[in-house]
Design a protein around this motif. Sequence first.
Motif, PDB file in Angstrom:
ATOM      1  N   ASN A 170       0.817  -1.201   0.000  1.00 38.91           N
ATOM      2  CA  ASN A 170       0.000   0.000   0.000  1.00 38.91           C
ATOM      3  C   ASN A 170       0.857   1.259   0.000  1.00 38.91           C
ATOM      4  OD1 ASN A 170      -2.175   1.829   0.273  1.00 38.91           O
ATOM      5  ND2 ASN A 170      -1.955   1.792   2.495  1.00 38.91           N
ATOM      6  N   LEU A 171       0.958   1.893  -1.168  1.00 38.06           N
ATOM      7  CA  LEU A 171       1.589   3.200  -1.278  1.00 38.06           C
ATOM      8  C   LEU A 171       0.549   4.288  -1.504  1.00 38.06           C
ATOM      9  CD1 LEU A 171       4.415   2.156  -3.755  1.00 38.06           C
ATOM     10  CD2 LEU A 171       4.783   2.891  -1.412  1.00 38.06           C
ATOM     11  N   GLY A 172      -0.714   3.859  -1.584  1.00 33.38           N
ATOM     12  CA  GLY A 172      -1.745   4.749  -2.099  1.00 33.38           C
ATOM     13  C   GLY A 172      -2.533   5.563  -1.110  1.00 33.38           C
ATOM     14  N   GLY A 173      -2.401   5.323   0.170  1.00 33.17           N
ATOM     15  CA  GLY A 173      -3.192   6.148   1.090  1.00 33.17           C
ATOM     16  C   GLY A 173      -3.507   5.465   2.407  1.00 33.17           C
ATOM     17  N   ARG A 174      -4.741   5.624   2.848  1.00 30.31           N
ATOM     18  CA  ARG A 174      -5.129   5.188   4.187  1.00 30.31           C
ATOM     19  C   ARG A 174      -5.152   3.662   4.292  1.00 30.31           C
ATOM     20  NH1 ARG A 174     -10.242   9.343   5.031  1.00 30.31           N
ATOM     21  NH2 ARG A 174      -9.021  11.273   4.911  1.00 30.31           N
ATOM     22  N   LEU A 175      -4.468   3.176   5.293  1.00 33.22           N
ATOM     23  CA  LEU A 175      -4.449   1.744   5.536  1.00 33.22           C
ATOM     24  C   LEU A 175      -5.846   1.212   5.834  1.00 33.22           C
ATOM     25  CD1 LEU A 175      -2.968  -0.920   6.036  1.00 33.22           C
ATOM     26  CD2 LEU A 175      -2.506  -0.136   8.365  1.00 33.22           C
ATOM     27  N   SER A 176      -6.650   1.998   6.578  1.00 36.89           N
ATOM     28  CA  SER A 176      -7.993   1.550   6.951  1.00 36.89           C
ATOM     29  C   SER A 176      -8.848   1.286   5.714  1.00 36.89           C
ATOM     30  CB  SER A 176      -8.668   2.592   7.839  1.00 36.89           C
ATOM     31  OG  SER A 176      -8.697   3.858   7.218  1.00 36.89           O
ATOM     32  N   SER A 177      -8.661   2.058   4.635  1.00 37.15           N
ATOM     33  CA  SER A 177      -9.428   1.850   3.406  1.00 37.15           C
ATOM     34  C   SER A 177      -9.066   0.518   2.765  1.00 37.15           C
ATOM     35  CB  SER A 177      -9.169   2.986   2.414  1.00 37.15           C
ATOM     36  OG  SER A 177      -9.509   4.236   2.974  1.00 37.15           O
ATOM     37  N   VAL A 178      -7.770   0.202   2.782  1.00 39.04           N
ATOM     38  CA  VAL A 178      -7.323  -1.065   2.220  1.00 39.04           C
ATOM     39  C   VAL A 178      -7.886  -2.234   3.018  1.00 39.04           C
ATOM     40  CG1 VAL A 178      -5.293  -2.486   1.715  1.00 39.04           C
ATOM     41  CG2 VAL A 178      -5.229  -0.023   1.298  1.00 39.04           C
ATOM     42  N   VAL A 179      -7.820  -2.129   4.336  1.00 37.82           N
ATOM     43  CA  VAL A 179      -8.313  -3.206   5.189  1.00 37.82           C
ATOM     44  C   VAL A 179      -9.815  -3.373   5.034  1.00 37.82           C
ATOM     45  CG1 VAL A 179      -8.569  -3.966   7.575  1.00 37.82           C
ATOM     46  CG2 VAL A 179      -6.429  -2.932   6.818  1.00 37.82           C
ATOM     47  N   ASP A 180     -10.561  -2.285   4.931  1.00 38.26           N
ATOM     48  CA  ASP A 180     -12.015  -2.371   4.721  1.00 38.26           C
ATOM     49  C   ASP A 180     -12.319  -3.123   3.435  1.00 38.26           C
ATOM     50  OD1 ASP A 180     -12.507  -0.980   7.025  1.00 38.26           O
ATOM     51  OD2 ASP A 180     -12.866   0.954   6.039  1.00 38.26           O
ATOM     52  N   ALA A 181     -11.541  -2.849   2.385  1.00 39.17           N
ATOM     53  CA  ALA A 181     -11.761  -3.535   1.114  1.00 39.17           C
ATOM     54  C   ALA A 181     -11.457  -5.024   1.230  1.00 39.17           C
ATOM     55  CB  ALA A 181     -10.896  -2.907   0.030  1.00 39.17           C
ATOM     56  N   LEU A 182     -10.384  -5.361   1.963  1.00 43.18           N
ATOM     57  CA  LEU A 182     -10.050  -6.771   2.161  1.00 43.18           C
ATOM     58  C   LEU A 182     -11.161  -7.484   2.925  1.00 43.18           C
ATOM     59  CD1 LEU A 182      -6.263  -6.556   3.138  1.00 43.18           C
ATOM     60  CD2 LEU A 182      -7.234  -7.150   0.915  1.00 43.18           C
ATOM     61  N   ARG A 183     -11.633  -6.868   3.961  1.00 43.97           N
ATOM     62  CA  ARG A 183     -12.653  -7.506   4.798  1.00 43.97           C
ATOM     63  C   ARG A 183     -13.982  -7.645   4.071  1.00 43.97           C
ATOM     64  NH1 ARG A 183     -10.876  -4.634  10.554  1.00 43.97           N
ATOM     65  NH2 ARG A 183      -9.254  -6.181  11.025  1.00 43.97           N
ATOM     66  N   SER A 184     -14.236  -6.740   3.117  1.00 47.68           N
ATOM     67  CA  SER A 184     -15.460  -6.876   2.323  1.00 47.68           C
ATOM     68  C   SER A 184     -15.419  -8.137   1.461  1.00 47.68           C
ATOM     69  CB  SER A 184     -15.651  -5.647   1.427  1.00 47.68           C
ATOM     70  OG  SER A 184     -14.690  -5.622   0.377  1.00 47.68           O
ATOM     71  N   GLN A 185     -14.198  -8.666   1.238  1.00 43.81           N
ATOM     72  CA  GLN A 185     -14.009  -9.897   0.472  1.00 43.81           C
ATOM     73  C   GLN A 185     -13.771 -11.098   1.389  1.00 43.81           C
ATOM     74  OE1 GLN A 185     -14.240  -9.732  -2.958  1.00 43.81           O
ATOM     75  NE2 GLN A 185     -14.749  -7.568  -2.613  1.00 43.81           N
ATOM     76  N   GLY A 186     -13.969 -10.897   2.702  1.00 45.32           N
ATOM     77  CA  GLY A 186     -13.791 -11.985   3.652  1.00 45.32           C
ATOM     78  C   GLY A 186     -12.361 -12.283   3.999  1.00 45.32           C
ATOM     79  N   LEU A 187     -11.464 -11.312   3.792  1.00 47.65           N
ATOM     80  CA  LEU A 187     -10.038 -11.507   4.065  1.00 47.65           C
ATOM     81  C   LEU A 187      -9.585 -10.639   5.230  1.00 47.65           C
ATOM     82  CD1 LEU A 187      -8.753 -11.413   0.388  1.00 47.65           C
ATOM     83  CD2 LEU A 187      -9.199 -13.442   1.760  1.00 47.65           C
ATOM     84  N   GLU A 188      -8.491 -11.065   5.883  1.00 47.48           N
ATOM     85  CA  GLU A 188      -7.907 -10.319   6.993  1.00 47.48           C
ATOM     86  C   GLU A 188      -6.421 -10.083   6.715  1.00 47.48           C
ATOM     87  OE1 GLU A 188      -9.081  -9.015   9.850  1.00 47.48           O
ATOM     88  OE2 GLU A 188     -11.154  -9.537   9.384  1.00 47.48           O
ATOM     89  N   PRO A 189      -5.867  -8.954   7.177  1.00 46.29           N
ATOM     90  CA  PRO A 189      -4.412  -8.760   7.072  1.00 46.29           C
ATOM     91  C   PRO A 189      -3.699  -9.616   8.110  1.00 46.29           C
ATOM     92  CG  PRO A 189      -5.418  -6.892   8.186  1.00 46.29           C
ATOM     93  CD  PRO A 189      -6.542  -7.770   7.740  1.00 46.29           C
ATOM     94  N   ALA A 190      -2.654 -10.311   7.698  1.00 47.21           N
ATOM     95  CA  ALA A 190      -1.937 -11.194   8.619  1.00 47.21           C
ATOM     96  C   ALA A 190      -0.477 -11.279   8.209  1.00 47.21           C
ATOM     97  CB  ALA A 190      -2.573 -12.580   8.640  1.00 47.21           C
TER      98      ALA A 190
END
Length: 328
Positions: free
Chosen positions: A240-260
Amino acid sequence: LAKVAALAGVSKSQASDALRGSGRVSEDSRRKVLAAAKELGYRTDSSARSLRSGSSRLIAIHLDPASTQDSEGGLLPFWSRFPTSFANTVESYGYRTVLDVGSTHDQMFELPASAVIFVSTTEVAVEVPSNSGFGRIVSFFGSRQFGSPDHATLIDCSHDYVQIGDDVATHFAKAGASAVLVLRRPGKHSYQEAMVTQLSLRLAAAGFDVISRQSDGSAVGQALTVAEAMAELEIDGVFNLGGRLSSVVDALRSQGLEPAESAARDCVVVVNQSDTLGDQIGLGVVTLLKLQGGQMGIDIGDHIVAAISGRPTEHVTFEHALAVIDQR
């Protein structure tokens, strides 16, 4: 100064030394000079002193607005830390700092500064005039320079972006990721291009699938860009070079994924370019690419003052680090 010296009963050179706090002047003579200066209302002229000595105790920093500000015109967190730590560092050596975000490059060279620093992550070219000033230090972070100054010393400052690309690629490989999304920030940034090019080359050579996308900078745009990329590729890594980490995580979780920390079917290895996670608790395991703005300010400050003192460095490379942080 001649009137101060006459009133104090000392020579003009002794009066000058006493007012500057230097030279072999007795304490009694010093007191007389200070008393005479106070009585006559005399004040030293720092500008005149700079003209006479050919140097000043001023260092100017120009921040490129397109590189260092967010969409609302505020300084990005990294760049807000840099000038603060820089100013504190050079102040300890007796220098003052002026920070500018709106003047032209030509106007920056008109300032009576011992050093001028240009900061940009975009392809900004700075023309250094031939009469830029005897002994002046001109430093660049991200900007390109051209011109042939007669007497100025040029110093280039940067991180080792190729090495960063290598380190991030190695991290993804060790974590078991095989399909990586690179989310770039809006605009064309030289550091980003160098970093992403090296990362993509390394990952492709190792058999990774790599997809690179640029967001519009907004939280909604970032989340949408991630979601669209995931529809094209089964991603198990995000840089992620593009901005807010929370936005990336929200998108991942919308697909049923978690950061690990390690890749699996239900999780993604996330490497975030930042020097802090702030208060974003609950975002899972995130690896930070730490390009520390505060430490960079200290490093540049030390190098610039050393160069002013006659120990110039042609290139200054800043440290970076990868740190895995469990926010769960």
